[in-house]
Write a protein that holds these residues in place. Structure first.
Motif, PDB file in Angstrom:
ATOM      1  N   LEU A 111      32.446  40.879  56.410  1.00 31.43           N
ATOM      2  CA  LEU A 111      33.733  41.562  56.498  1.00 31.43           C
ATOM      3  C   LEU A 111      34.880  40.566  56.645  1.00 31.43           C
ATOM      4  N   ALA A 112      34.646  39.485  57.385  1.00 33.72           N
ATOM      5  CA  ALA A 112      35.703  38.504  57.634  1.00 33.72           C
ATOM      6  C   ALA A 112      36.168  37.829  56.349  1.00 33.72           C
ATOM      7  N   LYS A 113      35.325  37.816  55.333  1.00 28.42           N
ATOM      8  CA  LYS A 113      35.690  37.169  54.067  1.00 28.42           C
ATOM      9  C   LYS A 113      36.623  38.025  53.215  1.00 28.42           C
ATOM     10  N   SER A 114      36.589  39.333  53.419  1.00 23.04           N
ATOM     11  CA  SER A 114      37.364  40.207  52.535  1.00 23.04           C
ATOM     12  C   SER A 114      38.460  41.004  53.226  1.00 23.04           C
ATOM     13  N   ILE A 115      38.378  41.181  54.546  1.00 26.06           N
ATOM     14  CA  ILE A 115      39.364  41.973  55.284  1.00 26.06           C
ATOM     15  C   ILE A 115      40.272  41.050  56.087  1.00 26.06           C
ATOM     16  N   SER A 116      41.586  41.230  55.952  1.00 29.46           N
ATOM     17  CA  SER A 116      42.538  40.465  56.751  1.00 29.46           C
ATOM     18  C   SER A 116      42.771  41.156  58.089  1.00 29.46           C
ATOM     19  N   THR A 117      43.051  40.382  59.124  1.00 30.88           N
ATOM     20  CA  THR A 117      43.321  40.956  60.445  1.00 30.88           C
ATOM     21  C   THR A 117      44.544  40.297  61.074  1.00 30.88           C
ATOM     22  N   VAL A 118      45.275  41.091  61.842  1.00 39.62           N
ATOM     23  CA  VAL A 118      46.414  40.604  62.630  1.00 39.62           C
ATOM     24  C   VAL A 118      46.255  41.194  64.026  1.00 39.62           C
ATOM     25  N   ASP A 119      46.051  40.333  65.023  1.00 33.99           N
ATOM     26  CA  ASP A 119      45.682  40.852  66.346  1.00 33.99           C
ATOM     27  C   ASP A 119      46.863  41.090  67.280  1.00 33.99           C
ATOM     28  N   ASN A 120      48.091  40.799  66.852  1.00 34.34           N
ATOM     29  CA  ASN A 120      49.258  41.072  67.693  1.00 34.34           C
ATOM     30  C   ASN A 120      50.215  42.027  66.987  1.00 34.34           C
ATOM     31  N   GLY A 121      49.642  43.037  66.360  1.00 31.25           N
ATOM     32  CA  GLY A 121      50.446  44.033  65.667  1.00 31.25           C
ATOM     33  C   GLY A 121      51.278  44.903  66.581  1.00 31.25           C
ATOM     34  N   ASN A 122      51.122  44.730  67.884  1.00 29.66           N
ATOM     35  CA  ASN A 122      51.953  45.453  68.856  1.00 29.66           C
ATOM     36  C   ASN A 122      53.266  44.722  69.129  1.00 29.66           C
ATOM     37  N   THR A 123      53.505  43.611  68.437  1.00 28.84           N
ATOM     38  CA  THR A 123      54.750  42.855  68.583  1.00 28.84           C
ATOM     39  C   THR A 123      55.471  42.799  67.242  1.00 28.84           C
ATOM     40  N   ALA A 124      56.771  42.500  67.287  1.00 27.32           N
ATOM     41  CA  ALA A 124      57.540  42.377  66.045  1.00 27.32           C
ATOM     42  C   ALA A 124      57.003  41.239  65.189  1.00 27.32           C
ATOM     43  N   GLN A 125      56.595  40.139  65.838  1.00 27.19           N
ATOM     44  CA  GLN A 125      56.031  39.020  65.093  1.00 27.19           C
ATOM     45  C   GLN A 125      54.777  39.443  64.344  1.00 27.19           C
ATOM     46  N   GLY A 126      53.897  40.160  65.049  1.00 25.71           N
ATOM     47  CA  GLY A 126      52.652  40.586  64.426  1.00 25.71           C
ATOM     48  C   GLY A 126      52.867  41.567  63.288  1.00 25.71           C
ATOM     49  N   ARG A 127      53.834  42.459  63.456  1.00 26.76           N
ATOM     50  CA  ARG A 127      54.115  43.425  62.392  1.00 26.76           C
ATOM     51  C   ARG A 127      54.676  42.725  61.156  1.00 26.76           C
ATOM     52  N   LEU A 128      55.512  41.717  61.375  1.00 29.67           N
ATOM     53  CA  LEU A 128      56.020  40.924  60.260  1.00 29.67           C
ATOM     54  C   LEU A 128      54.873  40.226  59.533  1.00 29.67           C
ATOM     55  N   VAL A 129      53.984  39.621  60.312  1.00 27.86           N
ATOM     56  CA  VAL A 129      52.835  38.914  59.730  1.00 27.86           C
ATOM     57  C   VAL A 129      51.914  39.882  58.985  1.00 27.86           C
ATOM     58  N   SER A 130      51.837  41.126  59.449  1.00 22.59           N
ATOM     59  CA  SER A 130      51.003  42.111  58.757  1.00 22.59           C
ATOM     60  C   SER A 130      51.477  42.303  57.331  1.00 22.59           C
ATOM     61  N   ALA A 131      52.792  42.375  57.135  1.00 19.82           N
ATOM     62  CA  ALA A 131      53.331  42.513  55.784  1.00 19.82           C
ATOM     63  C   ALA A 131      53.040  41.267  54.951  1.00 19.82           C
ATOM     64  N   LEU A 132      53.143  40.089  55.576  1.00 16.71           N
ATOM     65  CA  LEU A 132      52.810  38.859  54.856  1.00 16.71           C
ATOM     66  C   LEU A 132      51.330  38.824  54.471  1.00 16.71           C
ATOM     67  N   ALA A 133      50.474  39.340  55.346  1.00 18.65           N
ATOM     68  CA  ALA A 133      49.032  39.361  55.059  1.00 18.65           C
ATOM     69  C   ALA A 133      48.723  40.296  53.892  1.00 18.65           C
ATOM     70  N   VAL A 134      49.469  41.402  53.791  1.00 20.55           N
ATOM     71  CA  VAL A 134      49.288  42.303  52.642  1.00 20.55           C
ATOM     72  C   VAL A 134      49.649  41.571  51.361  1.00 20.55           C
ATOM     73  N   ALA A 135      50.787  40.876  51.375  1.00 18.72           N
ATOM     74  CA  ALA A 135      51.216  40.125  50.193  1.00 18.72           C
ATOM     75  C   ALA A 135      50.180  39.062  49.815  1.00 18.72           C
ATOM     76  N   GLN A 159      46.972  39.171  50.345  1.00 13.92           N
ATOM     77  CA  GLN A 159      45.816  39.852  49.740  1.00 13.92           C
ATOM     78  C   GLN A 159      46.110  40.220  48.289  1.00 13.92           C
ATOM     79  N   LEU A 160      47.290  40.780  48.028  1.00  9.58           N
ATOM     80  CA  LEU A 160      47.592  41.278  46.695  1.00  9.58           C
ATOM     81  C   LEU A 160      47.923  40.171  45.698  1.00  9.58           C
ATOM     82  N   VAL A 161      48.606  39.138  46.148  1.00  7.92           N
ATOM     83  CA  VAL A 161      49.028  38.059  45.247  1.00  7.92           C
ATOM     84  C   VAL A 161      47.965  36.986  45.099  1.00  7.92           C
ATOM     85  N   ASP A 162      47.397  36.559  46.237  1.00  9.57           N
ATOM     86  CA  ASP A 162      46.434  35.453  46.209  1.00  9.57           C
ATOM     87  C   ASP A 162      44.982  35.917  46.240  1.00  9.57           C
ATOM     88  N   GLY A 163      44.769  37.210  46.508  1.00 10.58           N
ATOM     89  CA  GLY A 163      43.407  37.708  46.619  1.00 10.58           C
ATOM     90  C   GLY A 163      42.645  37.064  47.760  1.00 10.58           C
TER      91      GLY A 163
END
Length: 313
Positions: A263-287, A289-293
């Motif tokens: 699972l760690a090879k294919s699923i991205s995780t952000v463990d501080n999504g309860n903060t503004a920093q973590g939520r910002l990073v979540s959007a970067l992690a989506v990008a 996944q979609l751009v770089d796979g």
């Protein structure tokens, strides 16, 4: 011969001597002891005041960091997800976090195809037979059960069916018909297993962001936490998945994903999504996944490789 009066006089003399000794001793020590106690109390008061000031300073610093992340988001996320279709799935404990995650995805330009809240009923082990029956009844011509897990684990089959409906399919596989998607979502919501914001899922997405909170704490907590991991893993089989949430104890889905080599090879995780920093990073992690796979693990806790995705070289 020693009589009773002698004993009384002797005992009286002894107690009188003790009393005099206590008075004299107290008088002699009262000053130094009192002074010492006073000095200790004053020192403790000073330490306590300094600790309160330190806590206040750290809280102010944390608040300013949150403000910085919020103000920097439009700059850091500009155009990152423009035109991208993202579905958001919330686990039973992620309700308090989802609004902030959706806000950052929107700032990045994403189109939210649907916001699906998984109800506690979905992960309740007692409902496995009903979930299997629901998956059979909810399947549609363009969302068939063909190729899905053929076992007696209701949450696995139901999650797999939901994943095939919510995510794009690689060509040349036929895409989900809008009417079939609506019928499936209606079947799940009517049975009380999910709820959908605005009662709308506009179509399949390119990726799913799973917003997760703390592990369960009731008597079935272990089975429910395992069910959440099953949901995430089945969605991952249908398309890119990013799990954003807060770090917790045993049973935390982010820790479970990071601890599973596959699972760690294919699923991205952000463990501080309860903060503004973590939520910002979540959007970067989506990008990412979609751009770089590429899947990455970000945040402040065990298994995180860095605070945020690194620019592609």
């Amino acid at each position: 011969m020693i009589n009773f009066r002698y004993h009384v006089v002797s005992l009286t003399a002894v107690f009188l001597a003790l009393a005099i000794g206590l008075v004299v001793g107290t008088a002699a020590l009262n000053g130094p002891v009192a002074d010492s106690l006073s000095d200790n109390v004053n020192a403790l008061r000073k330490d306590n005041r300094q600790l309160r000031e330190t806590v206040s300073s750290l809280q102010e610093e944390a608040n300013r960091e949150e403000e910085f992340a919020t103000e920097a988001a439009p700059i850091m996320l500009a155009g990152k997800l423009t035109g991208r279709r993202i579905a958001v799935v919330t686990t039973p404990s992620g309700d308090d976090l989802v609004e902030g995650v959706v806000e950052m995805l929107t700032v990045a330009g994403a189109t939210i195809t649907g916001r699906i809240d998984v109800e506690d009923k979905f992960v309740d082990p007692d409902n496995s037979p009903e979930l299997l029956d629901l998956a059979d009844r909810a399947s549609q011509p363009t969302i068939p059960l063909t190729g899905l897990p053929a076992n007696s684990v209701g949450v696995e089959t139901a999650s797999a069916l939901l994943g095939t409906a919510l995510l794009d399919r690689p060509a040349p596989a036929p895409q989900v018909a809008p009417a079939d998607l609506k019928a499936l979502v209606t079947a799940y919501t009517s049975a009380g297993y999910i709820s959908v914001k605005d009662d709308t899922v506009t179509g399949p997405a390119e990726a799913v962001v799973v917003v997760a909170g703390q592990p369960h704490t009731d008597k079935d907590s272990a089975q429910k936490d395992e069910a959440v991991v099953t949901i995430v893993s089945q969605l991952d089989k249908a398309g890119p998945v990013i799990v954003a949430g807060s770090w917790g104890g045993n049973g935390n889905v982010i820790g479970a994903v990071r601890g599973d080599p596959a699972l760690a090879k294919s699923i991205s995780t952000v463990d501080n999504g309860n903060t503004a920093q973590g939520r910002l990073v979540s959007a970067l992690a989506v990008a990412e996944q979609l751009v770089d796979g590429k899947a990455g693990h970000y945040g402040l806790n065990a298994g995180a490789s860095s605070l945020l995705p690194k620019p592609k070289e």
